[in-house]
Design a protein around this motif. Sequence first.
Motif, mmCIF file in Angstrom:
data_model
loop_
_atom_site.group_PDB
_atom_site.id
_atom_site.type_symbol
_atom_site.label_atom_id
_atom_site.label_comp_id
_atom_site.label_asym_id
_atom_site.label_seq_id
_atom_site.Cartn_x
_atom_site.Cartn_y
_atom_site.Cartn_z
ATOM 1 N N ALA A 1 -10.395 0.324 0.291
ATOM 2 C CA ALA A 1 -10.072 -0.835 1.117
ATOM 3 C C ALA A 1 -8.854 -1.583 0.599
ATOM 4 O O ALA A 1 -8.020 -2.048 1.385
ATOM 5 N N PHE A 2 -8.735 -1.722 -0.735
ATOM 6 C CA PHE A 2 -7.625 -2.474 -1.312
ATOM 7 C C PHE A 2 -7.398 -2.029 -2.740
ATOM 8 O O PHE A 2 -8.220 -1.308 -3.328
ATOM 9 N N ASP A 3 -6.270 -2.417 -3.294
ATOM 10 C CA ASP A 3 -5.961 -2.124 -4.691
ATOM 11 C C ASP A 3 -6.663 -3.114 -5.605
ATOM 12 O O ASP A 3 -6.761 -4.313 -5.288
ATOM 13 N N TYR A 4 -7.098 -2.615 -6.745
ATOM 14 C CA TYR A 4 -7.750 -3.474 -7.729
ATOM 15 C C TYR A 4 -6.674 -4.217 -8.517
ATOM 16 O O TYR A 4 -6.294 -3.846 -9.617
ATOM 17 N N ILE B 1 -5.226 -2.081 2.427
ATOM 18 C CA ILE B 1 -4.344 -0.923 2.503
ATOM 19 C C ILE B 1 -4.228 -0.524 3.971
ATOM 20 O O ILE B 1 -5.238 -0.279 4.634
ATOM 21 N N THR B 2 -3.023 -0.472 4.485
ATOM 22 C CA THR B 2 -2.829 -0.182 5.896
ATOM 23 C C THR B 2 -1.917 1.024 6.088
ATOM 24 O O THR B 2 -1.059 1.307 5.248
ATOM 25 N N PRO B 3 -2.090 1.757 7.195
ATOM 26 C CA PRO B 3 -1.192 2.875 7.489
ATOM 27 C C PRO B 3 0.249 2.388 7.598
ATOM 28 O O PRO B 3 0.520 1.291 8.080
ATOM 29 N N GLY B 4 1.171 3.188 7.132
ATOM 30 C CA GLY B 4 2.566 2.817 7.186
ATOM 31 C C GLY B 4 3.033 2.041 5.987
ATOM 32 O O GLY B 4 4.220 1.713 5.879
ATOM 33 N N GLY B 5 2.104 1.728 5.085
ATOM 34 C CA GLY B 5 2.479 1.042 3.854
ATOM 35 C C GLY B 5 2.993 2.029 2.824
ATOM 36 O O GLY B 5 3.457 3.125 3.146
ATOM 37 N N LEU C 1 -4.451 7.180 -4.742
ATOM 38 C CA LEU C 1 -3.572 6.534 -5.715
ATOM 39 C C LEU C 1 -2.259 6.166 -5.042
ATOM 40 O O LEU C 1 -1.684 6.955 -4.289
ATOM 41 N N ARG C 2 -1.785 4.959 -5.314
ATOM 42 C CA ARG C 2 -0.495 4.523 -4.792
ATOM 43 C C ARG C 2 0.603 5.324 -5.488
ATOM 44 O O ARG C 2 0.667 5.370 -6.720
ATOM 45 N N LEU C 3 1.472 5.967 -4.718
ATOM 46 C CA LEU C 3 2.467 6.868 -5.270
ATOM 47 C C LEU C 3 3.800 6.163 -5.503
ATOM 48 O O LEU C 3 4.173 5.258 -4.750
ATOM 49 N N PRO C 4 4.524 6.566 -6.525
ATOM 50 C CA PRO C 4 5.896 6.078 -6.691
ATOM 51 C C PRO C 4 6.734 6.467 -5.480
ATOM 52 O O PRO C 4 6.484 7.494 -4.835
#
Length: 230
Positions: free
Chosen positions: A73-76, A35-39, A48-51
Amino acid sequence: MGRRLWSKIGCDCPLCGARVAGARLCGGCEGDITITPGGRPRCPRCALRLPATAAACPACLGVPRAYGRTIAAFDYAPPADALIQMLKTRLRLSMAPVLARLLASAIRRDGGLPAGVLLVPVPASRASLRLRGMNPAGEIARSLAAELMLPLVRGALRRRRETPRQTSLGRRARQTGATGLFVGSPRVRGHHVAVVDDVMTTGSTVQAAADALLAAGAASVTILVAARTP
């Protein structure tokens, strides 16, 4: 083998098999999964990853959180979820420093942790310890403490009771079962605490951990997880 020595020995990237120096992913795989900034936008509190159209996190709206932020660190999700399974299912302890390195990098990208923070792993159930012979969260926390040179406090959280395996429960059952699950130690009083876990799904376990630590006098709680379920 000592973890410092292990980190210098050549080995294969756990995802693609490319040769790497030490317990880590190759640069390509790390860039692909982290997961990186600007993503894609994420909730700063629960990660949580947002819509794309969401103005706020639906999981946190109207739900009080005992922790201030979550760093993952990353999405499961494939292929990164294989890293967690290698540790938890295949019992490859060499994956703990790999996951800790990924998490340490995420922490640095997120601006670091408060001064004097204590690392506290989520304690495993007795059934899980009997099954695996180790606590995945504890192994990641141990490697993370060495990576960031931070104190690791074992026993700062204690389970009040045993619970069914989380993978067999739905969201409501997880939340209900985790309420009041932990008790915190007075050792955390006045300290900023970072709770370390392997995977965050509903957030009910880390919420219960944060509740217990604040009740024991912790100044604040941050959640650190290797993987966040999307």
